[in-house]
Structure formats: structure tokens, C-alpha cells
Design a protein around this motif. Structure first.
Motif, mmCIF file in Angstrom:
data_model
loop_
_atom_site.group_PDB
_atom_site.id
_atom_site.type_symbol
_atom_site.label_atom_id
_atom_site.label_comp_id
_atom_site.label_asym_id
_atom_site.label_seq_id
_atom_site.Cartn_x
_atom_site.Cartn_y
_atom_site.Cartn_z
ATOM 1 N N SER A 112 0.803 -1.103 -0.212
ATOM 2 C CA SER A 112 0.014 0.055 0.067
ATOM 3 C C SER A 112 0.908 1.171 0.104
ATOM 4 O O SER A 112 1.736 1.425 0.909
ATOM 5 C CB SER A 112 -1.164 -0.013 1.252
ATOM 6 N N ARG A 113 0.892 2.163 -1.042
ATOM 7 C CA ARG A 113 1.631 3.271 -1.108
ATOM 8 C C ARG A 113 1.490 4.172 0.174
ATOM 9 O O ARG A 113 2.484 4.647 0.745
ATOM 10 C CB ARG A 113 1.169 4.098 -2.510
ATOM 11 N N LEU A 138 3.256 2.599 3.033
ATOM 12 C CA LEU A 138 4.745 2.686 2.694
ATOM 13 C C LEU A 138 5.193 4.226 3.078
ATOM 14 O O LEU A 138 6.208 4.313 3.533
ATOM 15 C CB LEU A 138 5.068 2.234 1.282
ATOM 16 N N ALA A 139 4.236 5.117 2.877
ATOM 17 C CA ALA A 139 4.744 6.471 2.985
ATOM 18 C C ALA A 139 4.750 6.611 4.453
ATOM 19 O O ALA A 139 5.821 7.599 5.019
ATOM 20 C CB ALA A 139 3.745 7.451 2.040
ATOM 21 N N TRP A 171 10.058 3.899 0.154
ATOM 22 C CA TRP A 171 9.789 4.081 -1.419
ATOM 23 C C TRP A 171 8.816 2.999 -1.601
ATOM 24 O O TRP A 171 8.908 1.908 -1.321
ATOM 25 C CB TRP A 171 11.121 4.279 -1.985
ATOM 26 N N GLY A 172 8.162 3.433 -2.948
ATOM 27 C CA GLY A 172 7.398 2.574 -3.645
ATOM 28 C C GLY A 172 6.011 2.129 -3.396
ATOM 29 O O GLY A 172 5.300 2.788 -2.565
ATOM 30 N N SER A 173 5.399 1.488 -4.187
ATOM 31 C CA SER A 173 4.027 0.948 -4.033
ATOM 32 C C SER A 173 3.952 -0.547 -4.757
ATOM 33 O O SER A 173 5.001 -0.917 -5.418
ATOM 34 C CB SER A 173 3.315 1.906 -5.036
ATOM 35 N N THR A 201 2.130 -1.057 -7.291
ATOM 36 C CA THR A 201 2.378 -1.018 -8.829
ATOM 37 C C THR A 201 3.682 -1.041 -9.351
ATOM 38 O O THR A 201 4.141 -1.575 -10.222
ATOM 39 C CB THR A 201 1.527 0.092 -9.126
ATOM 40 N N GLN A 202 4.761 -0.329 -8.549
ATOM 41 C CA GLN A 202 5.873 -0.040 -8.832
ATOM 42 C C GLN A 202 6.742 -1.529 -8.554
ATOM 43 O O GLN A 202 7.625 -1.927 -9.573
ATOM 44 C CB GLN A 202 6.788 0.964 -8.189
#
Length: 460
Positions: A277-278, A281-282, A287-289, A291-292
Motif C-alpha cells: 500500500s503506497r 509505505l509512505a 519508497w515504492g508501491s 504497482t511499482q
């Protein structure tokens, strides 16, 4: 059976040591270097902890469960030590809690942090008289650069850096391991060459943030040329290089291209993802999500369909909603990781996450962990079952308690993944630790697969 004592100068009995290692592979490397320092100080290995004059416990302090285990092991070994033996606590708990640990554990004769770890025998007055007579005091030695004894396995961890420059909200490692300190490529190559000369066939590179290697010495991207440098050791007998702990933002070319190009580097990608989950993670300061991460995984699979992926994930981080948890479950279904570990969030003093609101009820965390395992375990099992009928290349690691040989292909990292269990009845005289085999996979059970020997490879 106890080993008979050996004698040193003028018939003085050599004192014996035992090193108990807890925690991650990076700790395992530290323990080998501590062992080398104890050998250099004139001590000899003991057959067991209760046979030792000096018991060293290399502790782990990563999460609460690891700290509890470290204390339990210290207490247990202290209670069963032989008369007159000394017990020393070192490693992450000793560094992080120091005086507090010493006060809470009077059973330990000394609590010694990282700086003192290379001189443990001296700290407790157990340096051999013969050693003291023939050398001048050298002061504190650098644990990262100490030599190490010959490996007892055909693989070995090799630490390329210490510490971490990141500030992940959940992690206290930088507070006691410090900022990243990269070793020189020349020092790493020397240690690798020594390991290979001693019979090691697989080197597993480790660090708190492996792909960040070199940044602290103004050499970003230094891991790629380091791999090329180590690959040259194939002429001396090195067969595999494996990378553990890759921060996902750094898993890109030229590193990926180099990993897939070099013959010795196995296509095994251990990605430090933590969640999908972006927003969460934030909140973790990561970094990241999802999708990435999927883009990275799919891009590598497009170039190397047989690439293996492993990651670890935190469940129950403060503020994790059901929607975020569902995103994690969906990511696992799509990513089809070969291996994955799941851990309940542990609140650590000194981290920014310790003051976050949104704590998750422990019962909810247990339920979510169960759901994560329920999704991932069939994926791992299917990946193992897909090997049935295939001929794969493996390296023999040893024998289990029942005498059965076990090995690993490039798909399995030592100590954390499954193994290949071998029926070697038709090749009994040809099988040995470190041997290369072609085996036919005949079945699987859990993370392990079973195989029969097709042929034994002969090294040049």
C-alpha cells in the motif's frame, strides 16, 4: 564425548570457547569474525557450550521477540555453564542496551558492544599467555575487517558494509549499527578469495542495505563493478554469488542487467518491500508501491523467466486499514513471489513509528497474518510442485539428522528457504559436501523438494 584438552606453552591447558549466534546472516558473519579473534588470542573451539571456558552469545535486538530469545538463551547458557566458565553478551543487544543489559543480567560476566567484540578474550582476561608473550597489544580491532576461520559449509555470508543510511519509521538498526560504512572492493575481494580457497563455492553478499553499497564513499552504483570483480573468482572455484536485502528503488539497470549477465550471479532477487500500500509505505518512510514493485518484478521476469523472488512484509503497522491489508493480499496474488515472510509490527523505542497513532489490535494482526499466509503458502507450494519432473542443478550442503543428503539450487538461499532432499542411493561414493549434481525432482512437501541423482558434475 568431550574433546581432550590441548596443550600450549609449558603444558598450560588451552581454554575453550563457544559462540552462540542469534538473529540474521549479518550476525553470523560477525560471529565468524569473533571466532577468528578468539582463535588468534589462543583459545580453541569447544565441542559444546557446556564444555566451554568462555561462552559468547551474539545477540539480536531487531524486534521484541528477538530480544526475548536473546535473554532466554543467555540465561539458559549461564545456568548450564561449567564451573568457572565465563559468559559474555555481545552483538546488537549489547550495543543497543549496554549498561541496562548488564544491570538486568548479572549472570553475564561482561556485556561487550561492537567496538569491543574483536577483543572479547582480552576483556575477560582469557588471552593465552603464549599469545601475550609473542605479540604487542594491538588495541581494538575492526570487526568488519577481521579475518575469519575456514567455512564449515560450501557457502558463506560475506558482509560488504555495516550500518544503514535510511530512516525507515519502524527500524531501530541505524541507532545502534550507525550510518552505512562500506568496505573497499579490494578488502571484499580478498575475503572472498580466502573463502573460495578454503572450499566455499557460494558467496552470499549481505548488508543492511546491500544495493546502497558505495554511496557513503562517493561511489554510487559500486555493487555492479564489485560483482564483476568477484565473478573473476570463478577461475578459482567460485560457482555462485547470491545477493540478499535489496532496497526496491535500487533494483534496476545496470545492477539488474549485471546480475542477469554474469555466470556466477544467481537470478535470485531478495527485495525488501515491507508492504504494497503506497499510503502505508509512505507512513513507514519507505519508497515504492505495489504497482511499482510489480513493474520491477515483471520487467525482470520478461528478461529471465526463471528468476526467483523473495520478500518480507510487516503486518499491523500503525494505521494499516482493511483496505491496505486487502491491497497487500492482492499484491501477493498477482506478484506470485516464490518465497515470502510475514512479521507482526514490533514497536521499537527510538523509532518515529513508536509515536504514531492508529495501533492495530493484536487479535486483528493475528487474523491478518493468517490471511497473508493463506494466500502465499499455496503460491510457494505451486512453485515447488512445478519443478517435479525437471532436471535441476544443485550443490550439496550436507546431511540431516537422519543421514539424508540435502542440497540447494539457485532457487533456495541458505537457512531461509526450502532445500532439495536427495535420494543418492546409487551414487553413495560420489556424493560429498560441495558436490555439484544434476538431479531429477520427484516430489515436494512444504518448502522442500525431493530428487534423485541424474549425474555428478566434475569440476575442472
Amino acid at each position: 564425548m568431550r574433546r581432550p584438552p590441548t596443550c600450549s606453552l609449558r603444558g598450560v591447558t588451552t581454554q575453550r570457547f563457544w559462540v552462540e549466534t542469534l538473529g540474521c546472516p549479518k550476525n553470523a558473519v560477525d560471529s565468524e569474525k569473533i571466532t577468528a579473534s578468539l582463535l588468534a588470542d589462543g583459545l580453541a573451539p569447544a565441542a559444546s557450550a557446556d564444555d566451554a571456558d568462555l561462552v559468547v552469545v551474539n545477540t539480536c535486538a531487531f524486534i521484541e521477540a528477538a530480544r526475548e530469545e536473546s535473554v532466554d538463551v543467555l540465561l539458559g547458557l549461564s545456568a548450564h555453564r561449567k564451573a568457572g566458565a565465563k559468559v559474555v553478551a555481545t552483538g546488537c543487544m549489547a550495543e543497543r542496551y549496554g549498561a541496562e543489559l548488564a544491570a538486568a543480567l548479572p549472570e553475564a560476566d561482561a556485556v561487550i558492544g561492537f567496538a569491543g567484540a574483536p577483543s572479547i578474550a582480552g576483556a575477560v582476561g582469557m588471552v593465552s599467555q603464549s599469545v601475550t608473550m609473542r605479540r604487542k597489544p594491538t588495541g581494538v580491532r575492526d570487526l568488519l575487517e577481521l579475518p575469519r576461520p575456514k567455512s564449515s559449509t560450501p557457502w558463506a555470508y560475506l558482509k560488504v558494509a555495516e550500518g544503514c543510511d535510511r530512516a525507515c519509521a519502524f527500524c531501530a538498526i541505524p541507532s545502534f549499527r550507525g550510518k552505512q560504512r562500506s568496505r573497499t572492493a579490494a578488502a571484499i575481494e580478498r575475503e572472498a578469495a580466502d573463502l573460495v580457497a578454503g572450499g566455499v563455492r557460494e558467496i552470499v553478499l549481505v548488508a543492511q542495505d546491500l544495493a546502497w553499497y558505495g554511496r557513503d564513499i562517493n561511489d554510487p552504483g559500486a555493487l555492479e563493478p564489485l560483482l564483476r570483480r568477484l565473478d573473476r573468482l570463478r577461475s578459482d572455484g567460485l560457482e555462485r554469488i547470491r545477493l540478499l536485502y535489496l532496497y526496491p528503488s535500487e533494483v534496476r539497470d545496470p545492477l539488474v542487467a549485471t546480475m542477469l549477465e554474469l555466470p556466477s550471479v544467481v537470478p535470485y532477487f531478495d527485495l525488501s518491500l515491507q508492504h504494497a500500500s503506497r499510503p502505508l509505505l509512505a507512513r513507514m518512510k519507505r519508497w515504492g508501491s505495489g504497482t511499482q514493485f510489480l513493474e520491477t518484478i515483471e520487467g525482470i521476469r520478461a528478461k529471465q523467466p526463471d528468476a526467483i523472488f523473495r520478500s518480507s512484509f510487516i503486518c499491523g503497522f500503525p494505521g494499516e486499514t482493511e483496505a491496505m491489508h486487502d491491497a497487500m493480499l492482492q499484491f501477493l496474488r498477482v506478484a506470485q513471489l516464490d518465497w515470502a515472510g510475514f512479521f507482526a509490527y514490533s514497536q521499537e523505542d527510538g523509532t518515529s513509528a513508536a509515536s504514531l497513532d492508529g495501533a492495530i489490535d493484536p487479535g486483528v494482526v493475528r487474523e491478518r497474518l493468517g490471511e497473508l499466509h493463506a494466500v502465499q503458502e499455496p503460491i510457494t507450494s505451486a512453485a515447488r510442485a512445478a519443478l517435479i519432473g525437471n532436471t535441476i542443478d544443485v550443490m550439496v550442503d550436507g546431511r540431516d539428522e537422519d543421514g539424508q543428503w540435502f542440497a540447494r539450487s539457485f532457487r533456495e538461499a541458505p537457512e531461509i528457504d526450502g532445500v532439495v532432499r536427495i535420494d543418492a542411493s546409487d551414487h553413495t561414493d560420489e556424493i560429498a559436501v560441495g558436490a555439484r549434481l544434476a538431479v531429477v525432482v520427484t516430489g515436494c512437501e512444504g518448502p522442500d523438494v525431493f530428487a534423485q541423482v541424474a549425474r555428478v558434475a566434475v569440476r575442472s
